[in-house]
Design a protein around this motif. Structure first.
Motif, PDB file in Angstrom:
ATOM      1  N   GLY A 263      24.830  57.107  66.648  1.00  0.00           N
ATOM      2  CA  GLY A 263      25.140  57.027  68.065  1.00  0.00           C
ATOM      3  C   GLY A 263      26.568  57.459  68.349  1.00  0.00           C
ATOM      4  O   GLY A 263      27.441  57.321  67.493  1.00  0.00           O
ATOM      5  N   LEU A 264      26.779  57.996  69.550  1.00  0.00           N
ATOM      6  CA  LEU A 264      28.117  58.411  69.984  1.00  0.00           C
ATOM      7  C   LEU A 264      28.390  57.864  71.383  1.00  0.00           C
ATOM      8  O   LEU A 264      27.517  57.905  72.246  1.00  0.00           O
ATOM      9  CB  LEU A 264      28.238  59.931  70.041  1.00  0.00           C
ATOM     10  CG  LEU A 264      28.264  60.695  68.734  1.00  0.00           C
ATOM     11  CD1 LEU A 264      28.303  62.194  69.006  1.00  0.00           C
ATOM     12  CD2 LEU A 264      29.454  60.300  67.886  1.00  0.00           C
ATOM     13  N   VAL A 265      29.601  57.384  71.588  1.00  0.00           N
ATOM     14  CA  VAL A 265      30.062  56.968  72.908  1.00  0.00           C
ATOM     15  C   VAL A 265      31.227  57.883  73.257  1.00  0.00           C
ATOM     16  O   VAL A 265      32.159  58.022  72.465  1.00  0.00           O
ATOM     17  CB  VAL A 265      30.549  55.501  72.912  1.00  0.00           C
ATOM     18  CG1 VAL A 265      31.065  55.117  74.288  1.00  0.00           C
ATOM     19  CG2 VAL A 265      29.463  54.563  72.454  1.00  0.00           C
ATOM     20  N   THR A 266      31.170  58.499  74.425  1.00  0.00           N
ATOM     21  CA  THR A 266      32.267  59.340  74.895  1.00  0.00           C
ATOM     22  C   THR A 266      32.835  58.720  76.158  1.00  0.00           C
ATOM     23  O   THR A 266      32.097  58.460  77.113  1.00  0.00           O
ATOM     24  CB  THR A 266      31.786  60.784  75.181  1.00  0.00           C
ATOM     25  OG1 THR A 266      31.169  61.302  74.005  1.00  0.00           O
ATOM     26  CG2 THR A 266      32.944  61.677  75.573  1.00  0.00           C
ATOM     27  N   ILE A 267      34.137  58.467  76.134  1.00  0.00           N
ATOM     28  CA  ILE A 267      34.828  57.897  77.288  1.00  0.00           C
ATOM     29  C   ILE A 267      35.610  59.033  77.940  1.00  0.00           C
ATOM     30  O   ILE A 267      36.481  59.629  77.303  1.00  0.00           O
ATOM     31  CB  ILE A 267      35.762  56.749  76.862  1.00  0.00           C
ATOM     32  CG1 ILE A 267      34.944  55.650  76.178  1.00  0.00           C
ATOM     33  CG2 ILE A 267      36.533  56.212  78.053  1.00  0.00           C
ATOM     34  CD1 ILE A 267      35.782  54.537  75.575  1.00  0.00           C
ATOM     35  N   LYS A 268      35.278  59.316  79.207  1.00  0.00           N
ATOM     36  CA  LYS A 268      35.897  60.435  79.927  1.00  0.00           C
ATOM     37  C   LYS A 268      36.646  59.952  81.148  1.00  0.00           C
ATOM     38  O   LYS A 268      36.426  58.833  81.606  1.00  0.00           O
ATOM     39  CB  LYS A 268      34.809  61.416  80.385  1.00  0.00           C
ATOM     40  CG  LYS A 268      34.059  62.092  79.263  1.00  0.00           C
ATOM     41  CD  LYS A 268      33.040  63.054  79.834  1.00  0.00           C
ATOM     42  CE  LYS A 268      32.374  63.841  78.730  1.00  0.00           C
ATOM     43  NZ  LYS A 268      31.437  64.824  79.279  1.00  0.00           N
ATOM     44  N   GLY A 269      37.468  60.835  81.670  1.00  0.00           N
ATOM     45  CA  GLY A 269      38.173  60.555  82.923  1.00  0.00           C
ATOM     46  C   GLY A 269      39.635  60.245  82.710  1.00  0.00           C
ATOM     47  O   GLY A 269      40.072  59.943  81.596  1.00  0.00           O
ATOM     48  N   PRO A 270      40.412  60.280  83.780  1.00  0.00           N
ATOM     49  CA  PRO A 270      41.860  60.036  83.678  1.00  0.00           C
ATOM     50  C   PRO A 270      42.195  58.593  83.291  1.00  0.00           C
ATOM     51  O   PRO A 270      43.258  58.318  82.742  1.00  0.00           O
ATOM     52  CB  PRO A 270      42.375  60.358  85.084  1.00  0.00           C
ATOM     53  CG  PRO A 270      41.185  60.242  85.980  1.00  0.00           C
ATOM     54  CD  PRO A 270      39.993  60.585  85.142  1.00  0.00           C
TER      55      PRO A 270
ATOM     56  N   ASP B  22      43.288  57.916  79.683  1.00  0.00           N
ATOM     57  CA  ASP B  22      44.641  58.282  79.279  1.00  0.00           C
ATOM     58  C   ASP B  22      45.645  57.174  79.575  1.00  0.00           C
ATOM     59  O   ASP B  22      46.586  56.965  78.812  1.00  0.00           O
ATOM     60  CB  ASP B  22      45.065  59.574  80.001  1.00  0.00           C
ATOM     61  CG  ASP B  22      44.180  60.758  79.624  1.00  0.00           C
ATOM     62  OD1 ASP B  22      43.738  60.817  78.460  1.00  0.00           O
ATOM     63  OD2 ASP B  22      43.927  61.603  80.502  1.00  0.00           O
ATOM     64  N   THR B  23      45.437  56.450  80.669  1.00  0.00           N
ATOM     65  CA  THR B  23      46.388  55.406  81.044  1.00  0.00           C
ATOM     66  C   THR B  23      46.049  54.041  80.449  1.00  0.00           C
ATOM     67  O   THR B  23      46.928  53.215  80.262  1.00  0.00           O
ATOM     68  CB  THR B  23      46.466  55.267  82.581  1.00  0.00           C
ATOM     69  OG1 THR B  23      45.167  54.949  83.083  1.00  0.00           O
ATOM     70  CG2 THR B  23      46.977  56.551  83.211  1.00  0.00           C
ATOM     71  N   GLN B  24      44.774  53.804  80.144  1.00  0.00           N
ATOM     72  CA  GLN B  24      44.342  52.483  79.674  1.00  0.00           C
ATOM     73  C   GLN B  24      43.643  52.537  78.308  1.00  0.00           C
ATOM     74  O   GLN B  24      42.764  51.726  78.023  1.00  0.00           O
ATOM     75  CB  GLN B  24      43.390  51.865  80.703  1.00  0.00           C
ATOM     76  CG  GLN B  24      43.972  51.689  82.077  1.00  0.00           C
ATOM     77  CD  GLN B  24      45.120  50.693  82.087  1.00  0.00           C
ATOM     78  OE1 GLN B  24      45.090  49.695  81.390  1.00  0.00           O
ATOM     79  NE2 GLN B  24      46.137  50.983  82.880  1.00  0.00           N
TER      80      GLN B  24
ATOM     81  N   GLU C 234      37.066  66.489  74.853  1.00  0.00           N
ATOM     82  CA  GLU C 234      36.082  65.984  75.812  1.00  0.00           C
ATOM     83  C   GLU C 234      36.289  64.522  76.174  1.00  0.00           C
ATOM     84  O   GLU C 234      35.664  64.003  77.094  1.00  0.00           O
ATOM     85  CB  GLU C 234      34.652  66.212  75.301  1.00  0.00           C
ATOM     86  CG  GLU C 234      34.278  65.435  74.056  1.00  0.00           C
ATOM     87  CD  GLU C 234      34.504  66.190  72.754  1.00  0.00           C
ATOM     88  OE1 GLU C 234      33.845  65.838  71.770  1.00  0.00           O
ATOM     89  OE2 GLU C 234      35.320  67.112  72.712  1.00  0.00           O
ATOM     90  N   GLY C 235      37.139  63.821  75.426  1.00  0.00           N
ATOM     91  CA  GLY C 235      37.415  62.421  75.720  1.00  0.00           C
ATOM     92  C   GLY C 235      37.589  61.619  74.444  1.00  0.00           C
ATOM     93  O   GLY C 235      37.721  62.169  73.352  1.00  0.00           O
ATOM     94  N   LEU C 236      37.571  60.324  74.587  1.00  0.00           N
ATOM     95  CA  LEU C 236      37.645  59.411  73.450  1.00  0.00           C
ATOM     96  C   LEU C 236      36.230  59.264  72.908  1.00  0.00           C
ATOM     97  O   LEU C 236      35.324  58.857  73.637  1.00  0.00           O
ATOM     98  CB  LEU C 236      38.202  58.066  73.920  1.00  0.00           C
ATOM     99  CG  LEU C 236      38.662  57.089  72.863  1.00  0.00           C
ATOM    100  CD1 LEU C 236      39.823  57.673  72.072  1.00  0.00           C
ATOM    101  CD2 LEU C 236      39.109  55.792  73.529  1.00  0.00           C
ATOM    102  N   VAL C 237      36.015  59.590  71.629  1.00  0.00           N
ATOM    103  CA  VAL C 237      34.669  59.591  71.061  1.00  0.00           C
ATOM    104  C   VAL C 237      34.574  58.537  69.960  1.00  0.00           C
ATOM    105  O   VAL C 237      35.377  58.526  69.028  1.00  0.00           O
ATOM    106  CB  VAL C 237      34.296  60.986  70.502  1.00  0.00           C
ATOM    107  CG1 VAL C 237      32.910  60.965  69.872  1.00  0.00           C
ATOM    108  CG2 VAL C 237      34.361  62.044  71.595  1.00  0.00           C
TER     109      VAL C 237
END
Length: 167
Positions: free
Chosen positions: A79-86, A89-91, A123-126
């Motif tokens: 399984g993979l979880v991708t966390i996207k969005g600005p 970067d801040t949190q 693409e984000g935090l994976v």
């Protein structure tokens, strides 16, 4: 006279059958392990048909890699979880805290539910995991804490899950 009476018994009947193909998972045990069996990497114990966090038996235990350690060794996530969005970067620290807390809760009950890696990619935090349940729970935890949009995508036969959380 009907046509059925002219055909000898058994000649018109279909003999082919469809068979359900067995699910093939290299990491799933093919037979029963001798009990007790201990994973030399993580210390999980196979007892009464399942992996647990029991104390390692004093003597005479067999050793084999548990499916989670096997996946980690081969770098083959389920399984993979991708966390996207600005927001990531801040949190990032808080997000990783939720991810690790979710893993800890899940791992207490299910030793094969583990995080393999947390990587920062374009693409984000994976986050890669050893099972299909942990990514869904991580995604639900992020959505509950920070709202945002959660997408779940199970690949064929639910053998792999991709979870995307965007905020």
């Amino acid at each position: 006279m009907s046509t059925h009476s002219k055909i000898p018994s058994g000649l018109g009947a279909r003999r082919d059958k469809t068979y359900q193909e067995d699910e093939h998972d290299t990491y799933k045990l093919q037979g029963k392990l001798k009990e007790p069996t201990v994973c030399p990497t993580c210390g999980a114990v196979f007892h009464k048909g399942r992996w647990t966090w029991e104390a390692k038996p004093a003597a005479g235990a067999h050793e084999t890699l548990c499916p989670a350690c096997h996946r980690i060794h081969d770098k083959y996530p389920k399984g993979l979880v991708t966390i996207k969005g600005p927001f990531k970067d801040t949190q990032e620290e808080q997000l990783i805290g939720i991810v690790k807390n979710t893993e800890e809760k899940e791992k207490k009950e299910h030793p094969l539910s583990r995080i393999m890696a947390i990587e920062s990619r374009p693409e984000g935090l994976v986050i890669s995991t050893t099972d299909t349940h942990l990514p869904r729970r991580i995604g639900e935890g992020l959505k509950q804490a920070y709202h945002g949009e959660l997408q779940l995508h199970y690949d064929q036969d639910e053998q792999f899950i991709r979870v995307t959380w965007t905020n």
